[in-house]
Design a protein around this motif. Sequence first.
Motif, PDB file in Angstrom:
ATOM      1  N   GLU A   2       5.716   4.174  -4.108  1.00 57.29           N
ATOM      2  CA  GLU A   2       6.781   3.353  -3.737  1.00 57.29           C
ATOM      3  C   GLU A   2       6.598   2.557  -2.546  1.00 57.29           C
ATOM      4  N   SER A   3       7.382   1.533  -2.117  1.00 53.11           N
ATOM      5  CA  SER A   3       7.362   0.762  -0.993  1.00 53.11           C
ATOM      6  C   SER A   3       8.074   1.251  -0.013  1.00 53.11           C
ATOM      7  N   HIS A   4       7.602   1.080   1.265  1.00 55.14           N
ATOM      8  CA  HIS A   4       8.510   1.354   2.477  1.00 55.14           C
ATOM      9  C   HIS A   4       9.674   0.584   2.508  1.00 55.14           C
ATOM     10  N   PRO A   5      10.947   1.038   2.797  1.00 59.90           N
ATOM     11  CA  PRO A   5      12.064   0.246   2.562  1.00 59.90           C
ATOM     12  C   PRO A   5      12.005  -1.097   3.697  1.00 59.90           C
ATOM     13  N   ASP A   6      11.286  -0.820   4.895  1.00 65.21           N
ATOM     14  CA  ASP A   6      10.997  -1.677   5.992  1.00 65.21           C
ATOM     15  C   ASP A   6      10.029  -2.880   5.512  1.00 65.21           C
ATOM     16  N   PRO A   7      10.246  -4.075   5.458  1.00 67.05           N
ATOM     17  CA  PRO A   7       9.320  -4.988   4.975  1.00 67.05           C
ATOM     18  C   PRO A   7       8.238  -5.151   6.072  1.00 67.05           C
ATOM     19  N   ARG A   8       8.345  -4.895   7.302  1.00 68.12           N
ATOM     20  CA  ARG A   8       7.198  -4.936   8.296  1.00 68.12           C
ATOM     21  C   ARG A   8       6.175  -4.007   7.904  1.00 68.12           C
ATOM     22  N   VAL A   9       6.467  -2.921   7.107  1.00 67.37           N
ATOM     23  CA  VAL A   9       5.599  -1.885   6.895  1.00 67.37           C
ATOM     24  C   VAL A   9       4.942  -2.303   5.582  1.00 67.37           C
ATOM     25  N   GLN A  10       3.558  -2.220   5.763  1.00 69.20           N
ATOM     26  CA  GLN A  10       2.589  -2.638   4.399  1.00 69.20           C
ATOM     27  C   GLN A  10       2.371  -1.133   3.804  1.00 69.20           C
ATOM     28  N   SER A  11       2.882  -0.964   2.581  1.00 68.51           N
ATOM     29  CA  SER A  11       2.726   0.330   1.828  1.00 68.51           C
ATOM     30  C   SER A  11       1.527   0.330   1.078  1.00 68.51           C
ATOM     31  N   ILE A  12       0.815   1.420   0.974  1.00 67.11           N
ATOM     32  CA  ILE A  12      -0.408   1.552   0.211  1.00 67.11           C
ATOM     33  C   ILE A  12      -0.469   2.788  -0.417  1.00 67.11           C
ATOM     34  N   ARG A  13      -0.537   2.747  -1.831  1.00 69.25           N
ATOM     35  CA  ARG A  13      -0.867   4.173  -2.478  1.00 69.25           C
ATOM     36  C   ARG A  13      -2.268   4.632  -2.309  1.00 69.25           C
ATOM     37  N   CYS A  14      -2.142   5.675  -1.534  1.00 69.56           N
ATOM     38  CA  CYS A  14      -3.651   6.489  -1.530  1.00 69.56           C
ATOM     39  C   CYS A  14      -3.387   7.803  -1.105  1.00 69.56           C
ATOM     40  N   ASP A  15      -4.175   8.835  -2.252  1.00 67.63           N
ATOM     41  CA  ASP A  15      -4.290  10.096  -1.827  1.00 67.63           C
ATOM     42  C   ASP A  15      -5.158  10.452  -0.700  1.00 67.63           C
ATOM     43  N   VAL A  16      -4.634  10.666   0.641  1.00 67.78           N
ATOM     44  CA  VAL A  16      -5.661  10.870   1.690  1.00 67.78           C
ATOM     45  C   VAL A  16      -6.170  12.051   1.752  1.00 67.78           C
ATOM     46  N   THR A  17      -6.376  13.048   0.506  1.00 71.10           N
ATOM     47  CA  THR A  17      -6.963  14.171   0.592  1.00 71.10           C
ATOM     48  C   THR A  17      -8.320  13.697   0.030  1.00 71.10           C
ATOM     49  N   ASP A  18      -8.448  12.547  -0.714  1.00 65.29           N
ATOM     50  CA  ASP A  18      -9.633  11.931  -1.569  1.00 65.29           C
ATOM     51  C   ASP A  18     -10.352  11.015  -0.378  1.00 65.29           C
ATOM     52  N   SER A  19     -11.287  11.534   0.154  1.00 64.39           N
ATOM     53  CA  SER A  19     -12.033  10.776   1.073  1.00 64.39           C
ATOM     54  C   SER A  19     -12.351   9.229   0.550  1.00 64.39           C
ATOM     55  N   ALA A  20     -12.909   9.293  -0.607  1.00 65.70           N
ATOM     56  CA  ALA A  20     -13.538   8.014  -1.274  1.00 65.70           C
ATOM     57  C   ALA A  20     -12.301   6.979  -1.443  1.00 65.70           C
ATOM     58  N   ALA A  21     -11.062   7.475  -1.720  1.00 67.71           N
ATOM     59  CA  ALA A  21      -9.962   6.736  -1.707  1.00 67.71           C
ATOM     60  C   ALA A  21      -9.497   6.094  -0.643  1.00 67.71           C
ATOM     61  N   VAL A  22      -9.446   6.756   0.473  1.00 69.92           N
ATOM     62  CA  VAL A  22      -9.405   6.329   1.934  1.00 69.92           C
ATOM     63  C   VAL A  22     -10.269   5.422   2.558  1.00 69.92           C
ATOM     64  N   GLU A  23     -11.656   5.683   2.180  1.00 66.32           N
ATOM     65  CA  GLU A  23     -12.958   4.740   2.473  1.00 66.32           C
ATOM     66  C   GLU A  23     -12.515   3.243   1.704  1.00 66.32           C
ATOM     67  N   GLN A  24     -12.170   3.397   0.515  1.00 63.40           N
ATOM     68  CA  GLN A  24     -11.782   2.356  -0.330  1.00 63.40           C
ATOM     69  C   GLN A  24     -10.827   1.346   0.300  1.00 63.40           C
ATOM     70  N   VAL A  25      -9.615   2.004   0.808  1.00 67.59           N
ATOM     71  CA  VAL A  25      -8.493   1.175   1.488  1.00 67.59           C
ATOM     72  C   VAL A  25      -9.042   0.597   2.559  1.00 67.59           C
ATOM     73  N   PHE A  26      -9.966   1.345   3.617  1.00 71.96           N
ATOM     74  CA  PHE A  26     -10.313   0.570   4.768  1.00 71.96           C
ATOM     75  C   PHE A  26     -11.401  -0.426   4.049  1.00 71.96           C
ATOM     76  N   ALA A  27     -12.201  -0.268   3.305  1.00 71.01           N
ATOM     77  CA  ALA A  27     -13.129  -1.368   3.070  1.00 71.01           C
ATOM     78  C   ALA A  27     -12.629  -2.461   2.405  1.00 71.01           C
ATOM     79  N   ALA A  28     -11.623  -2.327   1.749  1.00 66.95           N
ATOM     80  CA  ALA A  28     -10.881  -3.463   1.271  1.00 66.95           C
ATOM     81  C   ALA A  28     -10.123  -4.393   2.094  1.00 66.95           C
ATOM     82  N   ARG A  29     -10.072  -3.661   3.380  1.00 65.75           N
ATOM     83  CA  ARG A  29      -9.137  -4.642   4.356  1.00 65.75           C
ATOM     84  C   ARG A  29     -10.108  -5.083   5.616  1.00 65.75           C
TER      85      ARG A  29
END
Length: 72
Positions: free
Chosen positions: A43-70
């Motif tokens: 889901e997206s955060h209701p505040d448009p100033r907040v960028q919402s990214i779907r990520c399972d933070v218990t998966d270190s590879a997924a977190v690394e991918q989020v940061f690498a993409a940005r």
Amino acid sequence: MATDVARARVAVVTGGVQGIGGATSSLLADRGYVVCALDIVNESHPDPRVQSIRCDVTDSAAVEQVFAARGP
């Protein structure tokens, strides 16, 4: 302006779309932070100033991918 971007305060909030995390994301946006909410919910955060990214933070590879993409 590049100088403004370099001075931006950035916050990454885990579980930042709903509940306490969602409220924290909004509060930080109110205080001038650039906010990125990582959350397992699709889901997206209701505040448009907040960028919402779907990520399972218990998966270190997924977190690394989020940061690498940005970039650094």
